[in-house]
Design a protein around this motif. Sequence first.
Motif, PDB file in Angstrom:
ATOM      1  N   GLN A  97       0.833  -1.208   0.000  1.00 46.98           N
ATOM      2  CA  GLN A  97       0.000   0.000   0.000  1.00 46.98           C
ATOM      3  C   GLN A  97       0.866   1.256   0.000  1.00 46.98           C
ATOM      4  O   GLN A  97       0.545   2.232  -0.685  1.00 46.98           O
ATOM      5  CB  GLN A  97      -0.941  -0.014   1.214  1.00 46.98           C
ATOM      6  CG  GLN A  97      -1.764   1.253   1.385  1.00 46.98           C
ATOM      7  CD  GLN A  97      -2.758   1.482   0.252  1.00 46.98           C
ATOM      8  OE1 GLN A  97      -3.213   0.542  -0.387  1.00 46.98           O
ATOM      9  NE2 GLN A  97      -3.082   2.729   0.002  1.00 46.98           N
ATOM     10  N   ALA A  98       1.963   1.242   0.755  1.00 46.66           N
ATOM     11  CA  ALA A  98       2.832   2.426   0.827  1.00 46.66           C
ATOM     12  C   ALA A  98       3.398   2.764  -0.554  1.00 46.66           C
ATOM     13  O   ALA A  98       3.485   3.934  -0.929  1.00 46.66           O
ATOM     14  CB  ALA A  98       3.965   2.184   1.820  1.00 46.66           C
ATOM     15  N   ARG A  99       3.776   1.760  -1.326  1.00 46.56           N
ATOM     16  CA  ARG A  99       4.292   2.015  -2.682  1.00 46.56           C
ATOM     17  C   ARG A  99       3.190   2.524  -3.590  1.00 46.56           C
ATOM     18  O   ARG A  99       3.397   3.430  -4.390  1.00 46.56           O
ATOM     19  CB  ARG A  99       4.903   0.737  -3.262  1.00 46.56           C
ATOM     20  CG  ARG A  99       5.425   0.909  -4.682  1.00 46.56           C
ATOM     21  CD  ARG A  99       6.352  -0.221  -5.074  1.00 46.56           C
ATOM     22  NE  ARG A  99       6.682  -0.219  -6.487  1.00 46.56           N
ATOM     23  CZ  ARG A  99       7.501   0.629  -7.093  1.00 46.56           C
ATOM     24  NH1 ARG A  99       8.105   1.576  -6.384  1.00 46.56           N
ATOM     25  NH2 ARG A  99       7.743   0.543  -8.388  1.00 46.56           N
ATOM     26  N   ARG A 100       2.014   1.953  -3.491  1.00 49.02           N
ATOM     27  CA  ARG A 100       0.887   2.418  -4.322  1.00 49.02           C
ATOM     28  C   ARG A 100       0.532   3.859  -3.998  1.00 49.02           C
ATOM     29  O   ARG A 100       0.149   4.625  -4.887  1.00 49.02           O
ATOM     30  CB  ARG A 100      -0.321   1.504  -4.130  1.00 49.02           C
ATOM     31  CG  ARG A 100      -0.101   0.103  -4.689  1.00 49.02           C
ATOM     32  CD  ARG A 100      -1.387  -0.672  -4.822  1.00 49.02           C
ATOM     33  NE  ARG A 100      -2.248  -0.600  -3.667  1.00 49.02           N
ATOM     34  CZ  ARG A 100      -2.348  -1.550  -2.725  1.00 49.02           C
ATOM     35  NH1 ARG A 100      -1.629  -2.636  -2.813  1.00 49.02           N
ATOM     36  NH2 ARG A 100      -3.165  -1.398  -1.721  1.00 49.02           N
ATOM     37  N   LYS A 101       0.678   4.230  -2.729  1.00 45.49           N
ATOM     38  CA  LYS A 101       0.376   5.605  -2.332  1.00 45.49           C
ATOM     39  C   LYS A 101       1.482   6.566  -2.792  1.00 45.49           C
ATOM     40  O   LYS A 101       1.207   7.679  -3.228  1.00 45.49           O
ATOM     41  CB  LYS A 101       0.220   5.684  -0.814  1.00 45.49           C
ATOM     42  CG  LYS A 101      -0.205   7.025  -0.315  1.00 45.49           C
ATOM     43  CD  LYS A 101      -0.420   7.004   1.192  1.00 45.49           C
ATOM     44  CE  LYS A 101      -0.842   8.366   1.690  1.00 45.49           C
ATOM     45  NZ  LYS A 101      -1.018   8.365   3.141  1.00 45.49           N
ATOM     46  N   ALA A 102       2.735   6.116  -2.712  1.00 46.52           N
ATOM     47  CA  ALA A 102       3.870   6.971  -3.076  1.00 46.52           C
ATOM     48  C   ALA A 102       4.017   7.145  -4.586  1.00 46.52           C
ATOM     49  O   ALA A 102       4.475   8.187  -5.051  1.00 46.52           O
ATOM     50  CB  ALA A 102       5.155   6.393  -2.493  1.00 46.52           C
ATOM     51  N   VAL A 103       3.646   6.116  -5.347  1.00 46.37           N
ATOM     52  CA  VAL A 103       3.814   6.149  -6.801  1.00 46.37           C
ATOM     53  C   VAL A 103       2.458   5.924  -7.465  1.00 46.37           C
ATOM     54  O   VAL A 103       2.062   4.794  -7.726  1.00 46.37           O
ATOM     55  CB  VAL A 103       4.818   5.064  -7.268  1.00 46.37           C
ATOM     56  CG1 VAL A 103       5.063   5.176  -8.771  1.00 46.37           C
ATOM     57  CG2 VAL A 103       6.120   5.159  -6.515  1.00 46.37           C
ATOM     58  N   PRO A 104       1.724   7.003  -7.742  1.00 51.46           N
ATOM     59  CA  PRO A 104       0.420   6.842  -8.380  1.00 51.46           C
ATOM     60  C   PRO A 104       0.560   6.130  -9.722  1.00 51.46           C
ATOM     61  O   PRO A 104       1.464   6.404 -10.494  1.00 51.46           O
ATOM     62  CB  PRO A 104      -0.070   8.279  -8.584  1.00 51.46           C
ATOM     63  CG  PRO A 104       0.727   9.103  -7.637  1.00 51.46           C
ATOM     64  CD  PRO A 104       2.043   8.399  -7.483  1.00 51.46           C
ATOM     65  N   GLY A 105      -0.318   5.180  -9.970  1.00 48.14           N
ATOM     66  CA  GLY A 105      -0.297   4.454 -11.233  1.00 48.14           C
ATOM     67  C   GLY A 105       0.755   3.364 -11.295  1.00 48.14           C
ATOM     68  O   GLY A 105       1.058   2.869 -12.370  1.00 48.14           O
ATOM     69  N   VAL A 106       1.299   2.990 -10.152  1.00 45.04           N
ATOM     70  CA  VAL A 106       2.364   1.979 -10.130  1.00 45.04           C
ATOM     71  C   VAL A 106       1.856   0.656 -10.715  1.00 45.04           C
ATOM     72  O   VAL A 106       0.720   0.262 -10.496  1.00 45.04           O
ATOM     73  CB  VAL A 106       2.921   1.786  -8.699  1.00 45.04           C
ATOM     74  CG1 VAL A 106       1.899   1.153  -7.782  1.00 45.04           C
ATOM     75  CG2 VAL A 106       4.180   0.956  -8.715  1.00 45.04           C
ATOM     76  N   ARG A 107       2.719   0.005 -11.516  1.00 46.02           N
ATOM     77  CA  ARG A 107       2.329  -1.238 -12.168  1.00 46.02           C
ATOM     78  C   ARG A 107       3.298  -2.373 -11.873  1.00 46.02           C
ATOM     79  O   ARG A 107       3.009  -3.522 -12.158  1.00 46.02           O
ATOM     80  CB  ARG A 107       2.229  -1.027 -13.675  1.00 46.02           C
ATOM     81  CG  ARG A 107       1.321   0.162 -14.032  1.00 46.02           C
ATOM     82  CD  ARG A 107       0.982   0.249 -15.480  1.00 46.02           C
ATOM     83  NE  ARG A 107       0.083  -0.769 -15.956  1.00 46.02           N
ATOM     84  CZ  ARG A 107      -1.223  -0.850 -15.683  1.00 46.02           C
ATOM     85  NH1 ARG A 107      -1.772   0.040 -14.897  1.00 46.02           N
ATOM     86  NH2 ARG A 107      -1.968  -1.817 -16.195  1.00 46.02           N
ATOM     87  N   LEU A 108       4.473  -2.042 -11.329  1.00 49.41           N
ATOM     88  CA  LEU A 108       5.499  -3.040 -11.063  1.00 49.41           C
ATOM     89  C   LEU A 108       5.930  -3.001  -9.606  1.00 49.41           C
ATOM     90  O   LEU A 108       5.941  -1.939  -8.980  1.00 49.41           O
ATOM     91  CB  LEU A 108       6.726  -2.795 -11.948  1.00 49.41           C
ATOM     92  CG  LEU A 108       6.514  -2.791 -13.456  1.00 49.41           C
ATOM     93  CD1 LEU A 108       7.788  -2.378 -14.171  1.00 49.41           C
ATOM     94  CD2 LEU A 108       6.042  -4.138 -13.942  1.00 49.41           C
ATOM     95  N   CYS A 109       6.341  -4.166  -9.089  1.00 49.71           N
ATOM     96  CA  CYS A 109       6.918  -4.211  -7.746  1.00 49.71           C
ATOM     97  C   CYS A 109       8.318  -3.595  -7.809  1.00 49.71           C
ATOM     98  O   CYS A 109       8.841  -3.319  -8.897  1.00 49.71           O
ATOM     99  CB  CYS A 109       6.972  -5.650  -7.232  1.00 49.71           C
ATOM    100  SG  CYS A 109       8.113  -6.715  -8.145  1.00 49.71           S
ATOM    101  N   VAL A 110       8.943  -3.384  -6.663  1.00 53.02           N
ATOM    102  CA  VAL A 110      10.248  -2.729  -6.628  1.00 53.02           C
ATOM    103  C   VAL A 110      11.286  -3.530  -7.417  1.00 53.02           C
ATOM    104  O   VAL A 110      12.055  -2.962  -8.206  1.00 53.02           O
ATOM    105  CB  VAL A 110      10.710  -2.513  -5.167  1.00 53.02           C
ATOM    106  CG1 VAL A 110      12.132  -1.981  -5.124  1.00 53.02           C
ATOM    107  CG2 VAL A 110       9.778  -1.554  -4.455  1.00 53.02           C
ATOM    108  N   ALA A 111      11.331  -4.847  -7.223  1.00 53.44           N
ATOM    109  CA  ALA A 111      12.329  -5.672  -7.913  1.00 53.44           C
ATOM    110  C   ALA A 111      12.158  -5.603  -9.431  1.00 53.44           C
ATOM    111  O   ALA A 111      13.145  -5.426 -10.171  1.00 53.44           O
ATOM    112  CB  ALA A 111      12.230  -7.109  -7.438  1.00 53.44           C
TER     113      ALA A 111
END
Length: 87
Positions: free
Chosen positions: A48-62
Amino acid sequence: MATGWAGDTAVQDQIDATVEDAIKRARSRMPSGPGLEHCEECDAPIPQARRKAVPGVRLCVACQQAHDEDEAFAGYNRRGSKDSQLR
């Protein structure tokens, strides 16, 4: 400093234009819209933190790191080569 036909700010103008182009290119590649809950590459959950920080995120960090490493940018040669100017 005498530079022939170029204006006094020609070099700085080229630098500014290159930076502006890079910013436009980076902004155009930014994701937008609703993000995904699972990575579209490996199906891992996206926190959730990544989805909130990066709007429109489609990939995991790796997967994003692997994607970023694959993309190489050569830049622009705004002056051209001497050979092309001599023809």
